[in-house]
Motif scaffolding. Structure first.
Motif: not given
Lengths: 281, 345
Positions: B30, B36, B38, B40, B46, B72-74, B84, B211-212, B214-215, B218
């Protein structure tokens, strides 16, 4: 027992041979082989096409490159330092020598997450050294350089650990001979000592590199995990797993698994001839 | 045996090739001209951002100013993202799950502007908390209190790193208070605590983010998971074969997600575009996009009609039911959950 061994000798067939090999493989199967296989199966579940497109996603390629580059520099540093430290520690005896050897080996046993926050505590914006850097307008943490630092820390003992025993057991007569015919200390090291260490250096380097490429625990703390900026391959895998994109995670996992396979094959086959050549010199 | 003699030079050549291939740190895809931003975000932001909000805003800015804007993302658990940033990550905008994290950033000196002055007091969208169960609901889970039944295996994100986990605790606890109020006229704190304790007893895995969690669910682990309605819907839409269905509790909380500018990381030159992006988040276009990705609008409840998947909640409540995060965190998350539920376990 006696009877069995008699049969073996008569027939030329050792029952223990196929038995012990299959027991070994049977143990390896659920512990190592099947988990690896499931990565391959899951990663290519939706066909090679989607595997390939997961692989060439720009962020995936970036993550792989970043892992390679940061691991490479950590390897360069640790091999050179490991060589130097092994030389110093096997040639000179001094007070505290054993303490230094133990300290170098410590990172093996320290949890990698601890390595990560130890670096944050030292280089973070509120920390001693970090504040000094910040005043110069420079930030170390959450950049690729932080990843290199973390890699150096966690792989610190590996190259040293491979090189040091070779130093210890090396016959010094050649070095002494070299010195008697008028070679300088540097010439002796370059032409006599170093060729003996060729196998250990390559082995130590590959081991360090392989370990650094897979590093996760410390990297996730110091890198910032920004896709396309500071996200290494293992972090990319973790992020994709968390997002539920397990195929994408597996695609990169397969690449890393193949890479370690290649590294350890090279390690295995190269060691023989490297040591053979070394004896010839 | 030329090969024998060539071995060492070949080796050197191979090492040199490796050097050249690896020595340079890769260039970010990028990087280049343009601006740009950034950002978070907490774990479930997402999809809506990357698929709808970012492209739409970039196109809009390009059209109005002729300059490319890239993002840009996290994404991680809300508390993780906050930590962070506190440690020095150069985020310029943060979308958090809980107001408390925004307050922590303010206390750290990272936020100097007042996000309450933004539209809707900085709340960009919201979503209710629901229960995910296995297809056919084999364990007969119809409300939060059914999760307390013995033998239920629960996944619950870790409230230390996840904002969603804290909402879930407030949802369960508040739901019991709400229902006891309806039944007897007074909120029964003892009953709510007892349910929460029994539910926590059934938890066998505490992933770091919603999200973790959920995974993990799943992949077939556990009988139930309390999560954002939005994430439950995203999962069903992304994977039609998933072994899950959604149970809507009678009373549940709406999580409200604050968006803040990390002023310390915004150079004056980036100010105009950051401010424009912040305003854009509350525009009808952006709110409509959030609804499309299963959030609920924070500005206009009418927009929610456009997404037929969104459920109707009988007794909805918000963190205001506990007196806001200033009270909810010390009294419920710490006072009830940490001190009385976790310590006893």
């Amino acid at each position: 027992m006696v009877k069995v061994s008699a049969v073996r000798h008569v027939r030329g067939f050792d029952v223990a041979r196929p038995l012990s090999i299959s027991v070994m493989l049977a143990i390896m199967l659920p512990l190592v082989i099947l988990p690896l296989l499931s990565i391959f199966l899951y990663g290519t579940k939706n066909g090679l096409g989607s595997f390939w497109s997961a692989l060439i996603a720009p962020e995936a390629i970036f993550a792989l490159k970043l892992s390679m580059a940061t691991s490479f520099w950590a390897t360069v540093f640790n091999v050179i330092f490991g060589l130097f430290a092994a030389y110093v520690l096997s040639r000179y005896d001094f007070y505290g020598r054993n303490a230094v050897i133990v300290t170098i080996s410590l990172p093996t046993a320290i949890p990698t997450a601890v390595a990560g926050f130890a670096l944050l505590l030292l280089w973070g914006p509120n920390a001693t050294l970090g504040r000094l850097l910040n005043m110069q307008g420079f930030q170390l943490m959450f950049t690729p350089y932080a990843i290199i630092l973390a890699n150096i820390f966690v792989t610190f003992p590996l190259a040293f650990g491979v090189i040091k025993p070779v130093f210890d057991t090396m016959s010094r007569s050649l070095e002494e001979a070299s010195a008697t015919i008028g070679a300088t200390r540097w010439q002796t090291f370059w032409y006599v000592t170093l060729p003996n260490l060729r196998g250990a250096i390559v082995g130590g380097a590959l081991l360090t590199f392989a370990r650094a490429v897979g590093e996760f625990g410390s990297t996730i703390l110091v890198s910032g995990n920004l896709a396309g900026h500071t996200q290494t391959a293992p972090l990319y895998i973790f992020a994709k797993f968390n997002e539920g994109q397990i195929e994408a995670a597996n695609a990169i996992a397969i690449v890393l698994a193949l890479l370690s396979f290649v590294i350890f094959s090279v390690l295995f086959f190269a060691r023989d001839w490297l040591e053979f050549e070394a004896q010839e010199v | 045996m030329w090969l024998e003699r060539m071995r060492f030079p070949l080796m050197v050549l191979a090492v040199l090739a490796l050097l050249l291939a690896n020595a340079c740190l890769p260039k970010s895809p990028s990087e280049g001209g343009g601006i740009n931003i950034t950002l978070y975000g907490f774990s479930i932001m997402k999809e809506s951002l990357e698929k709808a909000i970012y492209p739409a805003f970039s196109a809009k800015w390009k059209q109005e100013h002729g300059v490319d804007v890239r993002f840009t993302s996290s994404f991680a658990g809300s508390e993780t993202v906050t930590n962070q940033i506190l440690q020095g990550v150069k985020a310029q905008i943060a979308i958090l799950s809980i107001e408390r994290d925004a307050q922590r950033l303010k206390q750290g000196g990272f936020i100097t502007s007042d996000w309450h002055a933004l539209p809707q007091k900085g709340i960009v969208n919201k979503t209710p908390f629901v229960i995910l169960v296995r297809k056919g609901n084999p364990k007969g889970i119809h409300d939060f209190n059914d999760l307390a039944k013995p033998g239920i295996r629960l996944i619950h994100p870790d409230p230390i790193s996840s904002g969603g986990a804290q909402w879930s605790i407030l949802a369960i606890y508040g739901s019991e208070l709400k229902k006891s109020e309806k039944e007897t006229g007074g909120a029964d704190h003892a009953r709510a605590l007892q349910i929460l304790q029994a539910i926590w007893h059934n938890v066998f895995s505490t992933p770091a983010s919603a999200r973790e969690a959920r995974t993990t669910f799943e992949l077939g682990n556990g009988d139930a998971l309390v999560t954002y309605e939005l994430d439950a819907l995203l999962m069903k839409q992304g994977n039609s074969k998933v072994d899950a269905e959604i149970v809507i509790p009678e009373a549940t909380i709406f999580s409200e997600h604050p968006t803040v500018v990390i002023d310390r990381n915004v150079p004056p030159s980036d100010r105009p575009v950051i401010d424009a992006f912040m305003q854009y988040l509350w525009s009808e276009e952006a709110q409509r996009a959030f609804v499309k990705y299963n959030f609920r609008s924070s500005t206009n409840d009418g927009l929610n009609q456009e997404n037929k998947e969104l459920a109707t909640i009988k007794y909805p409540f918000t963190v205001d039911y506990f007196g806001g995060w200033d009270k909810a965190y010390p009294e419920v998350i710490e006072g009830v959950f940490r001190d009385l539920v976790q310590k006893r376990k």
